[in-house]
Design a protein around this motif. Structure first.
Motif, short mmCIF file in Angstrom:
data_model
loop_
_atom_site.label_atom_id
_atom_site.label_comp_id
_atom_site.label_asym_id
_atom_site.label_seq_id
_atom_site.Cartn_x
_atom_site.Cartn_y
_atom_site.Cartn_z
N PHE A 95 -26.00 25.23 -30.99
CA PHE A 95 -24.74 25.26 -31.73
C PHE A 95 -23.90 24.15 -31.06
O PHE A 95 -23.82 23.98 -29.96
CB PHE A 95 -23.99 26.49 -31.96
CG PHE A 95 -23.67 27.17 -30.69
CD1 PHE A 95 -22.52 26.90 -30.14
CD2 PHE A 95 -24.54 27.86 -29.93
CE1 PHE A 95 -22.35 27.52 -28.64
CE2 PHE A 95 -24.47 28.60 -28.77
CZ PHE A 95 -23.19 28.25 -28.03
N ALA A 96 -22.88 23.73 -31.93
CA ALA A 96 -21.80 22.65 -31.52
C ALA A 96 -20.57 23.20 -32.53
O ALA A 96 -20.89 22.90 -33.69
CB ALA A 96 -21.98 21.32 -31.54
N GLN A 97 -19.47 23.65 -32.12
CA GLN A 97 -18.70 24.33 -32.86
C GLN A 97 -17.20 23.62 -32.53
O GLN A 97 -17.05 23.62 -31.57
CB GLN A 97 -18.76 25.78 -32.99
CG GLN A 97 -17.64 26.50 -33.68
CD GLN A 97 -17.86 27.99 -33.84
OE1 GLN A 97 -18.02 28.73 -32.91
NE2 GLN A 97 -17.57 28.61 -35.33
N PHE A 110 -17.04 23.79 -28.58
CA PHE A 110 -17.88 24.54 -27.98
C PHE A 110 -19.35 23.68 -28.06
O PHE A 110 -19.85 23.24 -29.10
CB PHE A 110 -18.04 26.06 -28.30
CG PHE A 110 -17.01 26.78 -28.24
CD1 PHE A 110 -16.74 27.52 -27.15
CD2 PHE A 110 -16.14 26.86 -29.34
CE1 PHE A 110 -15.56 28.59 -27.09
CE2 PHE A 110 -14.90 27.70 -29.33
CZ PHE A 110 -14.81 28.34 -28.19
N THR A 111 -20.12 23.50 -26.98
CA THR A 111 -21.35 23.16 -26.76
C THR A 111 -22.12 24.51 -26.72
O THR A 111 -21.85 25.32 -25.79
CB THR A 111 -21.39 22.03 -25.83
OG1 THR A 111 -21.13 22.69 -24.58
CG2 THR A 111 -20.93 20.63 -26.15
N GLU A 175 -19.74 18.80 -21.43
CA GLU A 175 -20.71 19.32 -20.62
C GLU A 175 -21.43 20.36 -21.45
O GLU A 175 -20.88 21.29 -22.21
CB GLU A 175 -20.35 19.65 -19.38
CG GLU A 175 -19.86 18.50 -18.57
CD GLU A 175 -19.91 18.55 -17.12
OE1 GLU A 175 -20.99 18.85 -16.28
OE2 GLU A 175 -18.80 18.79 -16.66
N PRO A 176 -22.69 20.90 -21.27
CA PRO A 176 -23.45 21.98 -21.64
C PRO A 176 -22.63 23.35 -21.55
O PRO A 176 -22.05 23.44 -20.25
CB PRO A 176 -24.80 21.84 -21.23
CG PRO A 176 -25.14 20.41 -20.45
CD PRO A 176 -23.69 19.94 -20.17
N GLY A 177 -22.86 24.04 -22.27
CA GLY A 177 -22.32 25.54 -21.89
C GLY A 177 -20.75 25.49 -21.70
O GLY A 177 -20.13 26.28 -20.84
N THR A 178 -19.97 24.59 -22.47
CA THR A 178 -18.50 24.37 -21.96
C THR A 178 -17.69 24.77 -23.44
O THR A 178 -17.96 24.45 -24.29
CB THR A 178 -18.52 23.13 -21.41
OG1 THR A 178 -18.89 23.03 -20.27
CG2 THR A 178 -16.94 22.58 -21.35
N ARG A 179 -16.45 25.05 -23.29
CA ARG A 179 -15.32 25.19 -24.00
C ARG A 179 -14.55 24.09 -23.80
O ARG A 179 -13.82 24.21 -22.66
CB ARG A 179 -14.65 26.53 -24.08
CG ARG A 179 -13.32 26.65 -25.17
CD ARG A 179 -12.82 27.81 -25.22
NE ARG A 179 -12.28 28.46 -23.85
CZ ARG A 179 -11.76 29.59 -23.91
NH1 ARG A 179 -11.90 30.58 -25.00
NH2 ARG A 179 -11.50 30.12 -22.71
N ASP A 190 -13.58 24.56 -19.94
CA ASP A 190 -14.14 25.82 -19.33
C ASP A 190 -15.52 26.01 -19.49
O ASP A 190 -16.06 26.03 -20.46
CB ASP A 190 -13.32 27.04 -19.70
CG ASP A 190 -12.11 27.04 -19.67
OD1 ASP A 190 -11.37 26.85 -18.39
OD2 ASP A 190 -11.28 27.14 -20.67
N ARG A 191 -16.38 26.21 -18.28
CA ARG A 191 -17.66 26.28 -18.17
C ARG A 191 -18.16 27.85 -18.52
O ARG A 191 -17.58 28.65 -17.67
CB ARG A 191 -18.32 25.93 -17.00
CG ARG A 191 -19.71 25.50 -16.92
CD ARG A 191 -20.08 24.60 -17.95
NE ARG A 191 -21.55 24.06 -17.72
CZ ARG A 191 -22.46 23.23 -16.86
NH1 ARG A 191 -21.71 22.87 -15.87
NH2 ARG A 191 -23.67 23.22 -17.08
N TYR A 192 -18.66 28.25 -19.57
CA TYR A 192 -18.93 29.53 -19.86
C TYR A 192 -20.25 29.93 -19.51
O TYR A 192 -20.57 31.30 -19.47
CB TYR A 192 -18.57 29.89 -21.25
CG TYR A 192 -19.59 29.40 -22.33
CD1 TYR A 192 -20.52 29.92 -22.46
CD2 TYR A 192 -19.28 28.16 -23.00
CE1 TYR A 192 -21.58 29.40 -23.61
CE2 TYR A 192 -20.01 27.68 -24.10
CZ TYR A 192 -21.22 28.40 -24.09
OH TYR A 192 -22.09 27.79 -25.28
N TYR A 193 -21.27 29.00 -19.36
CA TYR A 193 -22.77 29.31 -18.87
C TYR A 193 -23.23 28.71 -17.87
O TYR A 193 -23.22 27.40 -17.83
CB TYR A 193 -23.40 29.39 -20.14
CG TYR A 193 -24.97 29.45 -19.96
CD1 TYR A 193 -25.38 30.77 -19.71
CD2 TYR A 193 -25.95 28.62 -19.83
CE1 TYR A 193 -26.62 31.05 -19.71
CE2 TYR A 193 -27.07 28.89 -19.44
CZ TYR A 193 -27.83 30.07 -19.48
OH TYR A 193 -28.99 30.51 -19.34
#
Length: 603
Positions: A95-97, A110-111, A175-179, A190-193
């Motif tokens: 997803f990319a939202q 979000f990525t 970046e990956p896993g980022t808001r 913010d890196r969420y993952y």
């Protein structure tokens, strides 16, 4: 319980630009091939192409997504876009939202966990824009198409440009896993993952093997598209793609599973015999195509069209050919095995690193003596002696430095490859510093797990997924990655390192878990990868040699003032002499120059 198959979403092959600023509407209205669907006065302007549909929340906010979710609620993700707890952490799939307020200057993007669907952002004065393809931002108000030299340096070391940098100095990639949050001109990420490695699973080997097998099968089943046709699998003949095909065929034995494979005439590169073996063993329907040197040169132009940044991994050629084969068979979705090496412990360099780690523990005097002795006989046309010297040099380094030295073309030849002007702007250790920063991310873990996490961040998120997504998107085919399933990655992070690499045996527990699912010949075959015989063609094919020299040695390339042309000529001669294989580096230089000419050299 078997998961219900979910149809593939066509949105993952679409594109969008969302822009705010005084000239945003005029800019997007003049963009060829894009449809402006939201241009209310004072609100961000949205332009789309493909199957991308904006949505509206009850509070008036808008959102859109390029998404192919296995588990997750896009509407809920949009409603809670600014919440402290980022719900996307628990989603499964791609997803990319983007969520935005039509009445104010606020956007949230979000990525997915590995950034498999890229998002780029651009800011210049009062203008801010987010897009799904970097090339869509090159014409933004105030964008000067100025190359980022540090990004180019990373490209020459990694064969791709890692986020957050891009080829254009004014554009950045999320970046990956980022808001990413943009509000009233302020930007926050913010890196969420990040993959975690608690290593807390205990039990007998047989019990752990059974659990791993169940988890693998569950994830592959969950990623199965709905219906009996319109989808298929990449099949290289390696353990990852072969296991996915076999698991899917065993799930519903009476339903067809199609596979696509690409072969070469050159010995040492073709794996079609293993692909055929894997398909026939489980009853899948295999389909084959080949790439020769003539077709590879033709597909080089396709590489420039398919990738929104310079992409120097030559395996993009067979990947594009495989996606094209799938498209010709009516496939709208394909499953790929990327990520298996990095979660099960299959990369050859994991085992090699254990040997290097043992050398690294030797007394300094012994290491120095070994480097000196091998250095005396290296540097000529003897490939074996050069490899031995390279080993002693790399094994004398700690991680991540020795791991980085596997991808260090521009660093190794910093003084001879790069011009004085380039070196004045980019430090020798810029790419190493980038990798060190990635190596230090995440919770503490065993060293093997730290380099596996590094591989997920670099080799997977910044290279392999770029390759496969770009190839499939070019042919309007969706792609799923069962071995990057968040649930599966989380599970394998709980296994101890010795279940991935035991001694020098790679994929230790995985191989046992796949017994009965994969033929013994495939479980025991050496890893080969999905390469392209560029090394052979550069030596034997006058047409390819002429193409390389005509681009890399001409005045237009020299005028950039980045690369020393005399070194490039020497590099080609060294490759022809056979002392070392420089085909990957020559290919990178070729793709870089051609991509710059097509997209950046615009008056």
């Amino acid at each position: 319980m078997t998961a219900k198959p979910i149809s593939c979403s066509p949105s993952v092959t679409g594109d969008f630009v969302l822009a705010s600023g005084p000239d945003a509407c005029a800019w997007l209205r003049g963009m060829p091939g894009m449809q402006v669907v939201d241009d209310a006065s004072g609100a961000p302007t949205l332009a789309l192409r493909g199957a991308v549909l904006p949505q509206r929340l009850d509070d008036g906010r808008r959102w859109l997504a390029l998404a192919d979710l296995i588990e997750g609620d896009l509407s809920a993700g949009a409603r809670h876009a600014d919440a402290a707890h980022i719900v996307q952490r628990n989603w499964r799939g791609r997803f990319a939202q983007v969520v935005w307020d039509p009445h104010g200057a606020a956007m949230t993007a979000f990525t997915d966990h590995y950034g498999s669907l890229p998002l780029y952002w651009y800011r210049d004065g009062a203008h801010f824009a987010i897009a799904s393809d970097l090339r869509l931002l090159l014409g933004a108000p105030g964008c000067r198409r100025e190359p980022d030299l540090e990004a180019i340096y990373h490209y020459l070391n990694f064969a791709a440009i890692p986020a957050p940098l891009t080829i254009c100095r004014q554009i950045r990639r999320v970046e990956p896993g980022t808001r990413l949050c943009w509000r009233d001109g302020a930007l926050q990420c913010d890196r969420y993952y990040l993959p975690e490695y608690p290593e807390d699973l205990r039990g007998t080997r047989d019990a752990l093997c059974s659990q791993l097998r169940d988890q693998i099968v569950s994830s592959v089943h969950a990623y199965r598209p709905s219906g009996n046709d319109g989808w298929g699998c990449f099949l290289s003949g390696g353990t990852d793609s072969s296991s996915i095909v076999s698991i899917l065929k065993r799930q519903y034995p009476d339903q067809p599973v199609s596979s696509c494979s690409i072969g070469f005439a050159e010995a040492g590169y073709d794996e079609m015999a293993f692909a055929r073996l894997a398909a026939e063993a489980c009853g899948a329907q295999p389909h084959f195509d080949t790439v020769d040197r003539g077709r590879a040169l033709q597909l080089l132009d396709t590489v420039l069209d398919a990738y929104d940044q310079p992409f120097g991994n030559a395996s993009a050629i067979p990947t594009l050919a495989c996606a094209q084969l799938g498209k010709s068979l009516g496939m709208t979705c394909m499953l790929a095995g990327d990520g298996g090496d990095e979660i099960f412990g299959g990369n050859q360099r994991y085992a090699k690193d254990k040997v290097m780690a043992a050398f690294y523990q030797l007394p300094g005097a012994i290491k120095s003596l070994a480097r000196g002795a091998t250095g005396l006989v290296a540097g000529g046309s003897n490939h074996l002696l050069n490899r031995i010297y390279n080993f002693t040099k790399r094994a004398s380094l700690p991680n991540p430095d020795r791991f980085y030295s596997d991808d260090a073309f521009a660093s190794d030849f910093y003084d001879t490859l790069l011009s004085d002007g380039f070196r004045a702007k980019v430090r020798r250790d810029a790419s190493l510093a980038f990798m060190r920063a990635r190596f230090d991310e995440g919770e503490p873990a065993a060293e093997l797990h730290r380099i596996m996490r590094l591989d997920l961040a670099m080799a997977i998120a910044q290279n392999d997924l770029v390759k496969v997504n770009g190839a499939c998107k070019y042919h309007h085919v969706g792609v799923r990655f069962p071995y990057l399933d968040r649930a599966l990655v989380d599970y394998t992070g709980r296994l101890r390192p010795e279940h991935k690499v035991r001694g020098l045996n790679k994929r230790d527990l995985f191989k046992q878990a796949m017994t009965g699912i994969l033929p013994t010949a495939i479980l025991k075959k050496p890893k080969q990868g999905f390469g392209l015989p560029v090394a052979v063609w550069l030596k034997d094919d006058p047409a390819m040699q002429a193409q390389v020299r005509s681009v890399l040695m001409d005045e237009r390339t020299r005028a950039r003032g980045w690369i020393r042309p005399e070194f490039v000529a020497e590099l080609i001669d060294r490759h022809m002499a056979g002392g070392w294989d420089y085909s990957a580096q020559i290919w990178q230089l070729l793709v870089l120059e051609l991509w710059l000419r097509r997209y950046m050299d615009v008056d």
